[in-house]
Write a protein that holds these residues in place. Structure first.
Motif, PDB file in Angstrom:
ATOM      1  N   ALA A  30      -4.035   0.672 -22.670  1.00 35.55           N
ATOM      2  CA  ALA A  30      -4.193   1.648 -22.033  1.00 35.55           C
ATOM      3  C   ALA A  30      -4.865   1.488 -20.895  1.00 35.55           C
ATOM      4  CB  ALA A  30      -4.696   2.372 -22.869  1.00 35.55           C
ATOM      5  N   LEU A  31      -4.560   1.636 -19.456  1.00 36.37           N
ATOM      6  CA  LEU A  31      -5.294   1.490 -18.291  1.00 36.37           C
ATOM      7  C   LEU A  31      -6.567   2.108 -18.238  1.00 36.37           C
ATOM      8  CD1 LEU A  31      -2.353   1.202 -15.600  1.00 36.37           C
ATOM      9  CD2 LEU A  31      -4.178  -1.127 -16.553  1.00 36.37           C
ATOM     10  N   PRO A  32      -8.009   1.688 -17.731  1.00 34.79           N
ATOM     11  CA  PRO A  32      -8.741   2.044 -17.873  1.00 34.79           C
ATOM     12  C   PRO A  32      -8.769   3.084 -16.686  1.00 34.79           C
ATOM     13  CG  PRO A  32      -9.621  -0.018 -17.110  1.00 34.79           C
ATOM     14  CD  PRO A  32      -7.575   0.068 -17.985  1.00 34.79           C
ATOM     15  N   SER A  33      -9.628   4.019 -16.659  1.00 36.23           N
ATOM     16  CA  SER A  33      -8.883   5.873 -15.497  1.00 36.23           C
ATOM     17  C   SER A  33      -9.241   5.074 -14.808  1.00 36.23           C
ATOM     18  CB  SER A  33     -10.041   6.466 -16.380  1.00 36.23           C
ATOM     19  OG  SER A  33     -11.216   6.515 -16.285  1.00 36.23           O
ATOM     20  N   GLU A  34     -10.705   4.209 -13.867  1.00 30.94           N
ATOM     21  CA  GLU A  34     -10.826   4.249 -12.292  1.00 30.94           C
ATOM     22  C   GLU A  34      -9.524   3.661 -12.413  1.00 30.94           C
ATOM     23  OE1 GLU A  34     -14.478   1.268 -10.347  1.00 30.94           O
ATOM     24  OE2 GLU A  34     -14.264   1.125 -12.374  1.00 30.94           O
ATOM     25  N   ILE A  35      -8.716   2.239 -12.588  1.00 32.50           N
ATOM     26  CA  ILE A  35      -7.714   1.721 -11.666  1.00 32.50           C
ATOM     27  C   ILE A  35      -6.607   2.947 -11.774  1.00 32.50           C
ATOM     28  CG2 ILE A  35      -5.534   0.227 -12.601  1.00 32.50           C
ATOM     29  CD1 ILE A  35      -7.973  -2.097 -14.007  1.00 32.50           C
ATOM     30  N   LEU A  36      -6.424   3.772 -12.648  1.00 33.53           N
ATOM     31  CA  LEU A  36      -5.072   4.595 -12.965  1.00 33.53           C
ATOM     32  C   LEU A  36      -5.595   5.686 -11.413  1.00 33.53           C
ATOM     33  CD1 LEU A  36      -4.543   6.220 -16.230  1.00 33.53           C
ATOM     34  CD2 LEU A  36      -3.314   4.762 -14.431  1.00 33.53           C
ATOM     35  N   ASP A  37      -6.739   6.023 -11.403  1.00 36.19           N
ATOM     36  CA  ASP A  37      -7.779   6.601 -10.685  1.00 36.19           C
ATOM     37  C   ASP A  37      -7.212   5.074  -9.014  1.00 36.19           C
ATOM     38  OD1 ASP A  37      -8.570   8.770 -11.697  1.00 36.19           O
ATOM     39  OD2 ASP A  37     -10.041   8.258 -11.412  1.00 36.19           O
ATOM     40  N   LYS A  38      -7.426   4.544  -8.902  1.00 33.71           N
ATOM     41  CA  LYS A  38      -7.368   4.184  -7.549  1.00 33.71           C
ATOM     42  C   LYS A  38      -5.606   4.078  -7.646  1.00 33.71           C
ATOM     43  CE  LYS A  38      -9.130  -0.094  -5.315  1.00 33.71           C
ATOM     44  NZ  LYS A  38      -9.724  -1.323  -5.851  1.00 33.71           N
ATOM     45  N   LEU A  39      -5.107   4.038  -8.424  1.00 35.35           N
ATOM     46  CA  LEU A  39      -3.417   3.886  -8.201  1.00 35.35           C
ATOM     47  C   LEU A  39      -3.135   4.634  -8.181  1.00 35.35           C
ATOM     48  CD1 LEU A  39      -2.277   1.764 -11.367  1.00 35.35           C
ATOM     49  CD2 LEU A  39      -1.690   1.542  -8.343  1.00 35.35           C
ATOM     50  N   ARG A  40      -3.609   6.023  -8.194  1.00 38.47           N
ATOM     51  CA  ARG A  40      -3.308   7.396  -8.123  1.00 38.47           C
ATOM     52  C   ARG A  40      -2.958   7.895  -6.132  1.00 38.47           C
ATOM     53  NH1 ARG A  40      -5.294   8.924 -13.032  1.00 38.47           N
ATOM     54  NH2 ARG A  40      -3.287   9.246 -14.768  1.00 38.47           N
ATOM     55  N   ASP A  41      -3.910   7.576  -5.566  1.00 34.54           N
ATOM     56  CA  ASP A  41      -4.943   7.817  -4.497  1.00 34.54           C
ATOM     57  C   ASP A  41      -4.107   6.802  -3.457  1.00 34.54           C
ATOM     58  OD1 ASP A  41      -7.036   9.304  -5.830  1.00 34.54           O
ATOM     59  OD2 ASP A  41      -8.435   8.669  -5.481  1.00 34.54           O
ATOM     60  N   THR A  42      -3.750   5.890  -4.304  1.00 34.98           N
ATOM     61  CA  THR A  42      -3.180   5.058  -3.246  1.00 34.98           C
ATOM     62  C   THR A  42      -1.840   5.518  -2.539  1.00 34.98           C
ATOM     63  OG1 THR A  42      -4.174   3.207  -4.113  1.00 34.98           O
ATOM     64  CG2 THR A  42      -2.123   2.072  -2.063  1.00 34.98           C
ATOM     65  N   ASP A  43      -1.635   5.247  -1.401  1.00 35.91           N
ATOM     66  CA  ASP A  43      -0.837   5.508  -0.410  1.00 35.91           C
ATOM     67  C   ASP A  43       0.320   4.725  -0.462  1.00 35.91           C
ATOM     68  OD1 ASP A  43       1.990   6.708   0.609  1.00 35.91           O
ATOM     69  OD2 ASP A  43       0.503   8.357   2.511  1.00 35.91           O
ATOM     70  N   LEU A  44       1.638   3.778  -1.087  1.00 34.65           N
ATOM     71  CA  LEU A  44       2.256   2.796  -1.029  1.00 34.65           C
ATOM     72  C   LEU A  44       3.542   3.498   0.526  1.00 34.65           C
ATOM     73  CD1 LEU A  44       3.712   2.524  -4.440  1.00 34.65           C
ATOM     74  CD2 LEU A  44       1.426   1.316  -3.017  1.00 34.65           C
ATOM     75  N   ASN A  45       3.733   3.952   1.321  1.00 37.58           N
ATOM     76  CA  ASN A  45       4.407   4.272   2.185  1.00 37.58           C
ATOM     77  C   ASN A  45       3.668   4.105   3.791  1.00 37.58           C
ATOM     78  OD1 ASN A  45       7.057   4.959   0.642  1.00 37.58           O
ATOM     79  ND2 ASN A  45       6.008   7.159   0.679  1.00 37.58           N
ATOM     80  N   THR A  46       2.090   4.047   3.546  1.00 31.23           N
ATOM     81  CA  THR A  46       1.337   3.846   4.550  1.00 31.23           C
ATOM     82  C   THR A  46       0.580   2.911   4.445  1.00 31.23           C
ATOM     83  OG1 THR A  46      -0.613   4.454   3.726  1.00 31.23           O
ATOM     84  CG2 THR A  46       1.105   5.970   5.019  1.00 31.23           C
TER      85      THR A  46
END
Length: 67
Positions: A30-46
């Motif tokens: 399981a990934l720590p929630s802090e890492i998952l939150d950071k991944l979700r908040d990152t807009d890879l298209n920009t």
């Protein structure tokens, strides 16, 4: 297709097979929630390629700190 083949398989083989969900849970920590939150908040298209690489390095560093 896999389920159809498993259903048609002889009963003895079917009993010996592992549940894919259980195997997946065992093999992927399981990934720590802090890492998952950071991944979700990152807009890879920009992100520029260098920003993306820096973001990846920061995620790896964060994961190492939390393990």
């Amino acid at each position: 297709v896999l389920r159809a083949l498993e259903a048609a398989a002889p009963k003895k083989q079917q009993e010996e097979q592992l549940d894919f969900g259980v195997v997946e849970e065992m093999s992927s920590p399981a990934l720590p929630s802090e890492i998952l939150d950071k991944l979700r908040d990152t807009d890879l298209n920009t992100l520029t390629p260098i920003e993306c690489m820096n973001e990846l390095f920061s995620l790896v560093k964060l994961a190492k700190e939390q393990s």
